[in-house]
Write a protein that holds these residues in place. Structure first.
Motif, PDB file in Angstrom:
ATOM      1  N   THR A   1       1.637  -1.023  -0.008  1.00  0.00           N
ATOM      2  CA  THR A   1      -0.017   0.092   0.080  1.00  0.00           C
ATOM      3  C   THR A   1       0.835   1.019   0.243  1.00  0.00           C
ATOM      4  OG1 THR A   1      -0.130  -0.087   2.527  1.00  0.00           O
ATOM      5  CG2 THR A   1      -1.953  -1.384   1.188  1.00  0.00           C
TER       6      THR A   1
ATOM      7  N   ARG B   1       5.282   2.559  -0.530  1.00  0.00           N
ATOM      8  CA  ARG B   1       6.800   2.018  -0.519  1.00  0.00           C
ATOM      9  C   ARG B   1       7.589   3.367  -0.563  1.00  0.00           C
ATOM     10  NH1 ARG B   1      11.076  -0.189  -3.473  1.00  0.00           N
ATOM     11  NH2 ARG B   1      12.885   0.850  -2.696  1.00  0.00           N
TER      12      ARG B   1
ATOM     13  N   LEU C   1      10.561   2.823   4.556  1.00  0.00           N
ATOM     14  CA  LEU C   1       9.125   1.759   4.948  1.00  0.00           C
ATOM     15  C   LEU C   1       8.825   1.173   3.857  1.00  0.00           C
ATOM     16  CD1 LEU C   1       6.404   3.298   5.430  1.00  0.00           C
ATOM     17  CD2 LEU C   1       7.361   3.977   7.276  1.00  0.00           C
TER      18      LEU C   1
ATOM     19  N   SER D   1       4.802  -0.976   3.353  1.00  0.00           N
ATOM     20  CA  SER D   1       3.537  -1.499   4.730  1.00  0.00           C
ATOM     21  C   SER D   1       2.652  -2.001   3.320  1.00  0.00           C
ATOM     22  CB  SER D   1       2.744  -0.018   4.505  1.00  0.00           C
ATOM     23  OG  SER D   1       1.886   0.082   5.360  1.00  0.00           O
TER      24      SER D   1
ATOM     25  N   ARG E   1      -0.777  -4.616   2.866  1.00  0.00           N
ATOM     26  CA  ARG E   1      -2.270  -5.502   3.648  1.00  0.00           C
ATOM     27  C   ARG E   1      -2.124  -6.661   2.844  1.00  0.00           C
ATOM     28  NH1 ARG E   1      -8.216  -2.935   3.961  1.00  0.00           N
ATOM     29  NH2 ARG E   1      -8.642  -5.405   3.594  1.00  0.00           N
TER      30      ARG E   1
ATOM     31  N   GLY F   1      -2.449  -6.017   8.249  1.00  0.00           N
ATOM     32  CA  GLY F   1      -1.572  -5.410   8.430  1.00  0.00           C
ATOM     33  C   GLY F   1      -0.337  -5.043   8.311  1.00  0.00           C
TER      34      GLY F   1
ATOM     35  N   THR G   1       4.037  -3.069   8.751  1.00  0.00           N
ATOM     36  CA  THR G   1       4.513  -1.980   8.211  1.00  0.00           C
ATOM     37  C   THR G   1       6.340  -1.890   8.808  1.00  0.00           C
ATOM     38  OG1 THR G   1       2.932  -0.295   8.488  1.00  0.00           O
ATOM     39  CG2 THR G   1       5.354   0.145   8.432  1.00  0.00           C
TER      40      THR G   1
ATOM     41  N   ASP H   1      10.045  -1.244   8.869  1.00  0.00           N
ATOM     42  CA  ASP H   1      11.330   0.180   8.497  1.00  0.00           C
ATOM     43  C   ASP H   1      12.619  -0.820   7.854  1.00  0.00           C
ATOM     44  OD1 ASP H   1      13.537   1.594   8.709  1.00  0.00           O
ATOM     45  OD2 ASP H   1      12.980   2.243  11.203  1.00  0.00           O
TER      46      ASP H   1
ATOM     47  N   VAL I   1      -1.977   0.353   7.646  1.00  0.00           N
ATOM     48  CA  VAL I   1      -1.003   0.052   7.554  1.00  0.00           C
ATOM     49  C   VAL I   1      -1.003   1.790   6.833  1.00  0.00           C
ATOM     50  CG1 VAL I   1      -1.753  -2.766   6.627  1.00  0.00           C
ATOM     51  CG2 VAL I   1      -3.455  -0.163   5.594  1.00  0.00           C
ATOM     52  N   PHE I   2      -0.898   1.842   6.060  1.00  0.00           N
ATOM     53  CA  PHE I   2      -0.213   3.288   5.032  1.00  0.00           C
ATOM     54  C   PHE I   2      -0.634   3.230   3.627  1.00  0.00           C
ATOM     55  CE2 PHE I   2       2.104   3.459   9.346  1.00  0.00           C
ATOM     56  CZ  PHE I   2       2.109   4.384   9.757  1.00  0.00           C
ATOM     57  N   THR I   3      -1.401   4.373   3.027  1.00  0.00           N
ATOM     58  CA  THR I   3      -1.012   4.651   2.250  1.00  0.00           C
ATOM     59  C   THR I   3      -1.164   5.792   1.593  1.00  0.00           C
ATOM     60  OG1 THR I   3      -3.569   5.585   2.076  1.00  0.00           O
ATOM     61  CG2 THR I   3      -2.892   3.298   2.090  1.00  0.00           C
TER      62      THR I   3
ATOM     63  N   LEU J   1       7.519   8.625   6.075  1.00  0.00           N
ATOM     64  CA  LEU J   1       6.536   8.175   4.625  1.00  0.00           C
ATOM     65  C   LEU J   1       6.168   8.958   3.771  1.00  0.00           C
ATOM     66  CD1 LEU J   1       3.399   8.150   7.140  1.00  0.00           C
ATOM     67  CD2 LEU J   1       3.941   6.476   6.038  1.00  0.00           C
TER      68      LEU J   1
END
Length: 741
Positions: free
Chosen positions: A431, A433, A437, A439, A441, A461, A463, A465, A536-538, A581
């Protein structure tokens, strides 16, 4: 070639080779004395816009590819009197020359050569570039025991059509059909070359191009002359349907290494290169590149004021690695184009690819098909190992958990009594890159009529480092004051505002219970004040993968993916996290990979939970398909329409069923489908509608609902729309597909 013009600052040593469009020479950089290879475009083509643009395209595409397995670029020079690519020269010969001399290579040697060049392809694929002309002449093997990929003259961006050209002996079926290039196209060509290395002949040979085309498109792969341990690898790489090949060169490298270790032992690569050392040295000694053995391979020449610089691709006799750019400048000097690269090359660029492990349990009625990301190219092997262990852990734990459940004699007996085999499936989507990092799903599914409880199917999810290989937990993500009862109450309020129907109420014997909270400490299981949901990060926000039954609600409350835009949650995050991020002070940098430009907006559908980027200035109006909800975005000036929608899937249609129905609708209206493929819950289809307009559709299909994005636009505006289409398609994310909405 015009003999009156040479790149200023270099003196020619000897001609290395010539072709229809240009000539390659070994030259010395006068300021440093270092040897380079320069590819000159013949002067008669300077007035041909098509050929000159192709030469520039080589420079542009290679400029973004950074890998020790791709021929390194020093400069691209274009003046009214000439154009040239300045490349690093390496002591070695092309694979074509090696095969002409050796005829047949030991399997370990062929595997070693293939691995290096595949890693070069992987670096190109990671930045969206498809080579489209992998052949023995474009693979360099060096005395140092390395193979490098060279010459991107036919390369295109992934998903875009290029020239209907290539090397016929190695062209994939879709390339013969003139379809857009894709990483699997390069995988096919590389496998054909590998076949030739270990058998002494090309996989298909014919007297006419039409006959050769027919063989590549329909004839079975002739595996009888292939060593038995390598047959499955070649069959996969040369599958007629690109959807049945490894999706990227990275994925193919993983399969190659596993096959090589099983067939030829752990030291297969070392033995392979050792066998090649003598013939490569002997062949190199017959070329001008033998000078490099004593002079040393050329590092990037120092910047010279009179020597404009740039980006490009070497011919088959040259190459070392494009391994990165510390400083890049684009200058306009005296009316000609200049690219420059300075400094020592940084470490190889890390890449991430989705891989699959599949099989059947030998003791239990279980089959499994599990996707997970795999990282390659990390500067620290130990950190890379930790990253990959963390990224694989969710699928390993999922399979372990199902095995543990089915190890219960009563459950196993019930499953077998029904004649059922439980299918364990997981799809993985990266989700987000960034340099810091990754992340991911995971959507865990289960094919079983007996094990039908909703809790068997859920999202997860993780994530990681990329600097340390450590999984980021709540205390790495949220500020300390947020990880309190008050902070969790604030987070619950913000999540509720973005949820479809608000949080459910907890189960209570006395009637309606209290509203649920995201605070783990408030759940029946109890715990610390941390979110009771995976995060999760998007590109556009933070996704919370909420399972309401974990919060104390009844099972029927189901699951939901709730997205909070970064503008509404950055104040709750640790101050160092936005930089990780790739967002700086909260605004995505336009140069960050896979990050949308600042002028793109986002559309989130509250009912179905999907999110899509929207190009700036597009007009919107509601779109209401049967059983669904969405939005239509149009640009009248370009005649372009982007439609995004979600819909319920009452019949539980599979991804293949939905794709087949979509293709049938296009053909029924007189259109043409040129590309269609299925990858787990994801499908892609493109081609031309009955009125001649281009269409491109990407959809996600789950047991309860679907999410779809479709573009339709005139062919004449393709160049203007390639960027917006690519950005929106690559960042389109589905919501919760496990249930109706």
């Amino acid at each position: 070639m015009d003999q009156r013009w040479r790149v200023p600052g270099y003196s020619e040593v000897e001609v290395l080779g010539a072709g229809g469009f240009g000539q390659v020479v070994l030259a010395k950089h006068e300021a440093s004395g270092q040897l380079v290879a320069i590819k000159y475009l013949h002067s008669e083509f300077l007035s041909d816009p098509g050929i000159l643009d192709g030469f520039r395209r080589e420079a542009h595409l290679l400029h973004g590819v950074r890998s020790p397995h791709v021929a390194r670029l020093h400069e691209f020079v274009e003046r009214p009197e000439g154009a040239a690519l300045v490349m690093e020269a390496v002591p070695g010969v092309s694979l074509r020359v090696l095969l002409n001399a050796e005829k047949l290579l030991a399997p370990e040697s062929a595997l070693a050569i293939l691995k290096g060049s595949l890693l070069g392809l992987a670096a190109a694929h990671a930045v969206g570039v498809v080579h489209r002309d992998y052949k023995p002449g474009n693979v360099l093997v060096s005395q140092a025991g390395e193979s490098k990929l060279v010459d991107f003259g036919l390369a295109t961006l992934d998903g875009q059509a290029g020239l209907a050209a290539g090397s016929p002996s190695y062209m994939a079926p879709e390339q013969w059909a003139g379809l857009p290039g894709m990483p699997a196209t390069d995988v096919y060509a590389a496998t054909c070359v590998f076949f030739q290395c270990i058998t002494g002949h090309k996989p298909f040979e014919a007297d006419t191009s039409e006959r050769l085309r027919a063989l590549h498109q329909s004839a079975p792969v002739p595996l009888a002359t292939v060593p038995e341990p390598l047959r499955a690898l070649i069959a996969r790489g040369m599958a007629k349907d690109p959807g049945h090949r490894p999706v990227t060169a990275d994925a193919f490298v993983a399969e190659l290494e596993a096959t090589a270790r099983a067939a030829y032992g752990p030291d297969w690569e070392e033995r392979g290169w050792k066998r090649l050392a003598a013939p490569i040295a002997a062949l190199t000694a017959l070329t001008p590149l033998a000078l490099l053995v004593t002079a040393g391979s050329a590092a990037a020449p120092a910047a010279v004021a009179s020597a404009p610089a740039g980006a490009g691709i070497a011919a088959a006799t040259i190459g070392k690695a494009v391994v990165g750019v510390l400083v890049t400048a684009v200058l306009a000097v005296g009316g000609f184009l200049v690219y420059q690269q300075f400094g020592d090359p940084p470490p190889p660029v890390l890449s991430v690819a989705i891989e699959t492990t599949a099989g059947a349990d030998t003791a239990l009625p279980i089959t499994y098909d599990l996707q997970y990301p795999r990282v390659t190219g990390h500067a620290d092997p130990a950190v890379e190992e930790r990253i990959n262990a963390a990224l694989r852990a969710p699928v390993d734990e999922r399979l372990r958990s199902v095995r543990e459940q089915l190890s219960d004699p009563d459950i196993a007996a019930d499953v077998r009594g029904r004649g059922e085999t439980v299918g364990v499936r997981t799809t993985a989507v990266v989700t987000l890159r960034t340099d810091r990092l990754v992340s991911v799903r995971f959507d865990h599914a289960l094919d079983s009529d007996f094990l039908s409880h909703a809790s068997w199917r859920f999202p997860e999810g993780v994530t990681v480092d990329l600097t340390t290989g450590r999984v980021l937990g709540p205390r790495d993500v949220f500020r300390d004051d947020v990880l309190t009862a008050r902070g969790m109450a604030t987070l619950t309020e913000r999540l509720t505002a973005h949820s479809e129907h608000g949080f459910c109420r907890r189960v209570s014997v006395s009637g309606a219970g209290a509203p649920a909270s995201i605070d783990t400490a408030d759940t029946p299981a109890g715990g610390d004040h941390v979110p009771a949901a995976d995060v999760v990060f998007t590109n556009s926000g933070v996704d919370f993968l909420v399972r309401y039954y974990d919060l104390g609600c009844d099972t029927a409350s189901g699951q939901e993916t709730i997205t909070i835009p970064y503008a509404e949650i950055t104040d709750l995050l640790r101050p160092e996290l936005p930089a990780m991020l790739g967002r700086g002070a909260g605004v995505p940098p336009s140069s960050a990979p896979s990050t949308p430009p600042a002028d793109d907006g986002a559309y989130s559908n509250a009912r179905f939970g999907f999110t899509a980027l929207v190009p700036e200035g597009y007009q919107r109006q509601p779109y209401s398909p049967p059983g669904g909800d969405g939005m239509e975005f149009t640009d009248p000036a370009l005649g372009a329409t982007m439609t995004v929608w979600g819909a319920n899937n009452p019949g539980g249609r599979s991804t293949a069923d939905v794709l087949a129905a979509t293709a049938g609708d296009i053909r029924a209206e007189g259109g043409q489908v040129t590309v269609q493929r299925v990858e787990g819950e994801l499908y892609t289809i493109s081609g031309y509608r009955g009125d001649g307009r281009i269409f491109y559709e990407r959809g996600f299909v789950g047991p309860g609902s679907t999410a779809t994005l479709r573009w339709v636009y005139p062919r004449g505006n393709k160049d203007a729309l390639d960027g917006p289409v690519s950005r929106t398609v690559k960042t389109f994310r589905a919501g919760d597909l496990s249930r109706p909405h």
